[in-house]
Design a protein around this motif. Sequence first.
Motif, short mmCIF file in Angstrom:
data_model
loop_
_atom_site.label_atom_id
_atom_site.label_comp_id
_atom_site.label_asym_id
_atom_site.label_seq_id
_atom_site.Cartn_x
_atom_site.Cartn_y
_atom_site.Cartn_z
N TYR A 279 0.83 -1.21 0.00
CA TYR A 279 0.00 0.00 0.00
C TYR A 279 0.87 1.25 0.00
O TYR A 279 1.97 1.27 0.57
N THR B 83 -3.61 3.44 -0.65
CA THR B 83 -4.11 2.76 -1.84
C THR B 83 -3.17 1.62 -2.24
O THR B 83 -1.98 1.64 -1.95
N LEU B 84 -3.73 0.63 -2.92
CA LEU B 84 -2.95 -0.51 -3.38
C LEU B 84 -1.93 -0.04 -4.42
O LEU B 84 -2.25 0.75 -5.30
#
Length: 389
Positions: free
Chosen positions: A137, A142-143
């Motif tokens: 992350y 966020t990924l």
Amino acid sequence: MPVNYLQVENNLVTFSEKTKQHHDQLKVAREQLTGTYKALDGSSAAIRTKIEKAESVLKSIYCAKPTGEPLLFAKNAPPAPEQYTLVAADGSQINPSRHRSLQFCVINVGLIKLLKGSGKAPEIEIQSSLLDFEHLYSAEGTLVGEDMVALFRDHAERKAILDFTGLDEGPIITLTDGPLDVYLGMNIDQRRKDLQEEVFTVNRHLEARGVISAGYIDKPGSEMLSRMLSVYNTPDDKLASYDDKQRPIRGVPDAELLEVCVTQPGQRSAVFEAVSKNPIVVEKRIPVCFFYLNVSQGEKPWLVRVEFPVWVSKDPNLVDLLHSVVYAETQVLDTHPYPYLLHRSHELAVISMAEADAVESMLLQQLDADGLRLGQISNKEANKALLRR
């Protein structure tokens, strides 16, 4: 449903007409740029001085810089030595996906080592690593995307090369696919800087051992020479405001431009230094030089770019060594010339869909054994999986 070929067919004529128009425009541009390039053949020193002045006044510049050889220089490949060590590495990965039951990333590096002249079979190794959970992350939560995973992969390739070369005696050449310096992008966070610093340190260790690291670009599309000529032709009083977006001739790759001089199989171009400067300061970059190499086996040239550290360019014997070894290696695959060991390392590194699913199953079993909540595949992916059966 299959492709609606009728609808595609209705656009074929228009597509072909626009393609021809674009091709004709590029032909004119190529002829103009080639004329300028040939006219400056004896001006390498003056061009270098102008590029260095541009570096001092511009916040951003990306172009080639001559190292001393004439612009139209071409040299035949010297005979490859009877004994040397060649190491190739290539990586692949399972990118994290929110549609999977579990977010994870695996990086695979395929390695192959040839001790030329030893009579021994090549050594092979595969290094697989599961990316740490905290690296999945971004700082925003966020990924991570494919570009960040690619940076982790490049970092893994360089570290694997350092370990795999071990205490082998020279000369040692290493090959990776793509540019030698890792691509950071414009949004450089601390994690990217740390990875860049680690890659820089790895290359310093390789340099200390005299290992020649090289990046191989099979179908280069860069226009570094076009940018170089554009900067050179900019008046000194307008240099500080130079904007590459206003470059008059665009769309002519270096490989096409150099076909005017690198005409014979095995020939290389002059050596150039890659100038890369942008407003985002990255202190520990790998200074890179490059030449173009004609690996074709017929009349039509096929030019590839070979990148290597600047320190190698200081010794003509090392440049000759790299030139001869890379060219000899590309000729093993006779129908489509490409470094054979680099091709083999790619074959070793590739991760199949079945292997990706198996790794996910292993992770889910471990989480279940630890009493952790199992993930669930997205409905979208579940329906796609039904189509693959």
